[in-house]
Write a protein that holds these residues in place. Sequence first.
Motif, PDB file in Angstrom:
ATOM      1  N   PRO A   1     -11.113  -4.034   6.038  1.00  0.00           N
ATOM      2  CA  PRO A   1     -10.929  -2.581   6.072  1.00  0.00           C
ATOM      3  C   PRO A   1      -9.455  -2.217   5.870  1.00  0.00           C
ATOM      4  CG  PRO A   1     -12.256  -3.320   7.934  1.00  0.00           C
ATOM      5  CD  PRO A   1     -11.730  -4.552   7.263  1.00  0.00           C
ATOM      6  N   SER A   2      -9.212  -1.050   5.352  1.00  0.00           N
ATOM      7  CA  SER A   2      -7.859  -0.576   5.088  1.00  0.00           C
ATOM      8  C   SER A   2      -7.005  -0.652   6.357  1.00  0.00           C
ATOM      9  CB  SER A   2      -7.909   0.870   4.584  1.00  0.00           C
ATOM     10  OG  SER A   2      -6.604   1.324   4.321  1.00  0.00           O
ATOM     11  N   GLY A   3      -5.822  -1.212   6.229  1.00  0.00           N
ATOM     12  CA  GLY A   3      -4.887  -1.289   7.349  1.00  0.00           C
ATOM     13  C   GLY A   3      -5.049  -2.524   8.216  1.00  0.00           C
ATOM     14  N   VAL A   4      -6.109  -3.298   8.018  1.00  0.00           N
ATOM     15  CA  VAL A   4      -6.319  -4.502   8.817  1.00  0.00           C
ATOM     16  C   VAL A   4      -5.741  -5.690   8.064  1.00  0.00           C
ATOM     17  CG1 VAL A   4      -8.042  -6.049   9.822  1.00  0.00           C
ATOM     18  CG2 VAL A   4      -8.393  -3.578   9.897  1.00  0.00           C
ATOM     19  N   ARG A   5      -4.943  -6.471   8.761  1.00  0.00           N
ATOM     20  CA  ARG A   5      -4.386  -7.691   8.199  1.00  0.00           C
ATOM     21  C   ARG A   5      -4.505  -8.789   9.237  1.00  0.00           C
ATOM     22  NH1 ARG A   5       2.067  -7.655   8.299  1.00  0.00           N
ATOM     23  NH2 ARG A   5       1.612  -9.829   8.558  1.00  0.00           N
ATOM     24  N   PRO A   6      -4.746 -10.025   8.811  1.00  0.00           N
ATOM     25  CA  PRO A   6      -4.834 -11.118   9.775  1.00  0.00           C
ATOM     26  C   PRO A   6      -3.511 -11.296  10.521  1.00  0.00           C
ATOM     27  CG  PRO A   6      -5.614 -11.809   7.614  1.00  0.00           C
ATOM     28  CD  PRO A   6      -4.973 -10.473   7.442  1.00  0.00           C
ATOM     29  N   LEU A   7      -3.620 -11.683  11.783  1.00  0.00           N
ATOM     30  CA  LEU A   7      -2.446 -11.929  12.617  1.00  0.00           C
ATOM     31  C   LEU A   7      -2.564 -13.305  13.265  1.00  0.00           C
ATOM     32  CD1 LEU A   7      -2.287  -8.495  14.492  1.00  0.00           C
ATOM     33  CD2 LEU A   7      -0.920  -9.201  12.517  1.00  0.00           C
ATOM     34  N   LYS A   8      -1.437 -13.861  13.668  1.00  0.00           N
ATOM     35  CA  LYS A   8      -1.436 -15.129  14.396  1.00  0.00           C
ATOM     36  C   LYS A   8      -2.376 -15.001  15.600  1.00  0.00           C
ATOM     37  CE  LYS A   8       1.703 -18.255  16.837  1.00  0.00           C
ATOM     38  NZ  LYS A   8       0.907 -18.416  18.022  1.00  0.00           N
ATOM     39  N   ASP A   9      -3.153 -16.025  15.845  1.00  0.00           N
ATOM     40  CA  ASP A   9      -4.126 -16.130  16.944  1.00  0.00           C
ATOM     41  C   ASP A   9      -5.426 -15.385  16.702  1.00  0.00           C
ATOM     42  OD1 ASP A   9      -2.579 -17.920  18.445  1.00  0.00           O
ATOM     43  OD2 ASP A   9      -1.488 -16.282  19.394  1.00  0.00           O
ATOM     44  N   ASP A  10      -5.551 -14.643  15.588  1.00  0.00           N
ATOM     45  CA  ASP A  10      -6.862 -14.087  15.243  1.00  0.00           C
ATOM     46  C   ASP A  10      -7.807 -15.248  14.963  1.00  0.00           C
ATOM     47  OD1 ASP A  10      -6.040 -11.455  15.430  1.00  0.00           O
ATOM     48  OD2 ASP A  10      -6.047 -11.080  13.269  1.00  0.00           O
TER      49      ASP A  10
END
Length: 135
Positions: free
Chosen positions: A84-93
Amino acid sequence: MGLLDGQIASAIYAGFKNKLLKGTLRRRTAIVTMGLDELGDAVRTESTDYACQGFVDEYSEFFRATAGIPDTDLKVCVFAKSLPSGVRPLKDDLVKFGSVWYQLKIVNTDPATALWECRASKIQGDIDACRSRGV
């Protein structure tokens, strides 16, 4: 907005869409109001799931040796436009493809933000059971 913002990532994703593994990106957020344990970690967390598409790959032996990457780590790739727009993977996801969950350790992308390339390791055990216990 840069020259690479959006258009290139959209074109790349359009070429691969529905030919990739369908997956889930899970982000856990601490519920601090529930208290902290003896190590200062939140006692309970809540999760938000996002549909995504991508693939899992292995690092070459040469790259592992020169970069110091453990044999247990894999490359988890998520197409940016599948989120979805604005969601990006992050460390620990956490990312799930098939029945396997992976925990992201390092998150990188290309200049067009078309593909998130993440160094990750497999999660052992049943992640859904952990979720129901609030872990």
